[in-house]
Design a protein around this motif. Sequence first.
Motif, PDB file in Angstrom:
ATOM      1  N   ILE A  56       1.029  -0.926  -0.103  1.00 32.38           N
ATOM      2  CA  ILE A  56      -0.078  -0.452  -0.145  1.00 32.38           C
ATOM      3  C   ILE A  56       0.869   1.303   0.129  1.00 32.38           C
ATOM      4  CG2 ILE A  56      -1.902  -0.430   1.456  1.00 32.38           C
ATOM      5  CD1 ILE A  56      -0.767   0.606   3.455  1.00 32.38           C
ATOM      6  N   ASP A  57       0.142   2.083  -0.888  1.00 25.38           N
ATOM      7  CA  ASP A  57       0.836   3.699  -0.268  1.00 25.38           C
ATOM      8  C   ASP A  57      -0.198   4.278   0.088  1.00 25.38           C
ATOM      9  OD1 ASP A  57      -1.121   4.569  -2.145  1.00 25.38           O
ATOM     10  OD2 ASP A  57       0.777   4.867  -3.815  1.00 25.38           O
ATOM     11  N   ALA A  58       0.137   5.786   0.210  1.00 25.23           N
ATOM     12  CA  ALA A  58      -0.945   6.852   1.319  1.00 25.23           C
ATOM     13  C   ALA A  58      -2.938   6.290   0.768  1.00 25.23           C
ATOM     14  CB  ALA A  58      -0.836   7.553   1.667  1.00 25.23           C
ATOM     15  N   ALA A  59      -2.736   6.650  -1.124  1.00 28.80           N
ATOM     16  CA  ALA A  59      -3.831   6.524  -1.810  1.00 28.80           C
ATOM     17  C   ALA A  59      -4.492   5.711  -1.954  1.00 28.80           C
ATOM     18  CB  ALA A  59      -3.277   7.393  -3.149  1.00 28.80           C
ATOM     19  N   SER A  60      -3.405   4.233  -1.682  1.00 25.14           N
ATOM     20  CA  SER A  60      -4.098   2.775  -2.070  1.00 25.14           C
ATOM     21  C   SER A  60      -5.050   2.456  -0.678  1.00 25.14           C
ATOM     22  CB  SER A  60      -2.995   1.881  -2.179  1.00 25.14           C
ATOM     23  OG  SER A  60      -2.371   1.803  -1.586  1.00 25.14           O
ATOM     24  N   ASP A  61      -4.491   2.761   0.432  1.00 21.04           N
ATOM     25  CA  ASP A  61      -4.824   2.420   1.591  1.00 21.04           C
ATOM     26  C   ASP A  61      -6.297   3.411   1.631  1.00 21.04           C
ATOM     27  OD1 ASP A  61      -5.106   0.702   4.530  1.00 21.04           O
ATOM     28  OD2 ASP A  61      -3.728   3.187   5.013  1.00 21.04           O
ATOM     29  N   LYS A  62      -6.234   4.719   1.639  1.00 21.77           N
ATOM     30  CA  LYS A  62      -7.187   5.933   0.752  1.00 21.77           C
ATOM     31  C   LYS A  62      -8.390   5.735   0.668  1.00 21.77           C
ATOM     32  CE  LYS A  62      -9.289  10.265   0.410  1.00 21.77           C
ATOM     33  NZ  LYS A  62      -9.985   9.334   0.271  1.00 21.77           N
ATOM     34  N   ALA A  63      -7.723   4.947  -0.871  1.00 22.59           N
ATOM     35  CA  ALA A  63      -9.027   4.065  -1.868  1.00 22.59           C
ATOM     36  C   ALA A  63      -9.881   2.382  -0.503  1.00 22.59           C
ATOM     37  CB  ALA A  63      -8.095   3.808  -3.073  1.00 22.59           C
ATOM     38  N   LEU A  64      -9.186   1.783  -0.100  1.00 19.05           N
ATOM     39  CA  LEU A  64      -9.495   0.908   0.588  1.00 19.05           C
ATOM     40  C   LEU A  64     -10.170   1.634   1.251  1.00 19.05           C
ATOM     41  CD1 LEU A  64      -6.942  -1.513   0.853  1.00 19.05           C
ATOM     42  CD2 LEU A  64      -8.243  -1.707  -1.152  1.00 19.05           C
TER      43      LEU A  64
END
Length: 174
Positions: A56-64
Amino acid sequence: MKIRSSVAVACMVAGTIAASSAFAIDYPARKPGLWEIQSGDGTTGKAANQTIQQCIDAASDKALRDMGQGMGKDMCAKQDLRIEGGKLVMDSVCKIGTTTATSHAVMTGDFSSSYRMESKSTYSPPLMGRTEGTSVMEAKWVGPCKPGQKPGDMVMSNGMKMNVLDMMGARGKK
């Protein structure tokens, strides 16, 4: 069946992690990098049935988290998250098909190196023959993502690889 259970575990992990944005309580996002997530049925008190690695990165964590928020709005009549003694406590009532799942979960950890969730649910009418269930999920940060991995990449216990963000994008295009 193995693919179906792997996808179900992936969705469960995403939904559990996503709970943070579905509620008004602010707690830390997960640290970017590679996470190892173990989940089990909770009968032994340890999470050992499935192991997933997720980059994950910050953007993918937020998307999840956003995906979980959307799933919760669509499926749950009640979602309550509160902090009790430094622990996140979640209570929910959600529909899974024709079944109503009433769940209580407790999350601990710092989300930068590890976290743990224990949950108990009852199902009415029974879900796949079960009237109740328990689960344990333990996650730990293991370091940077591996070479060739991109945010959203998951490797399931059976070796199957998928990108949750790509799956979300494909679902949105239908």
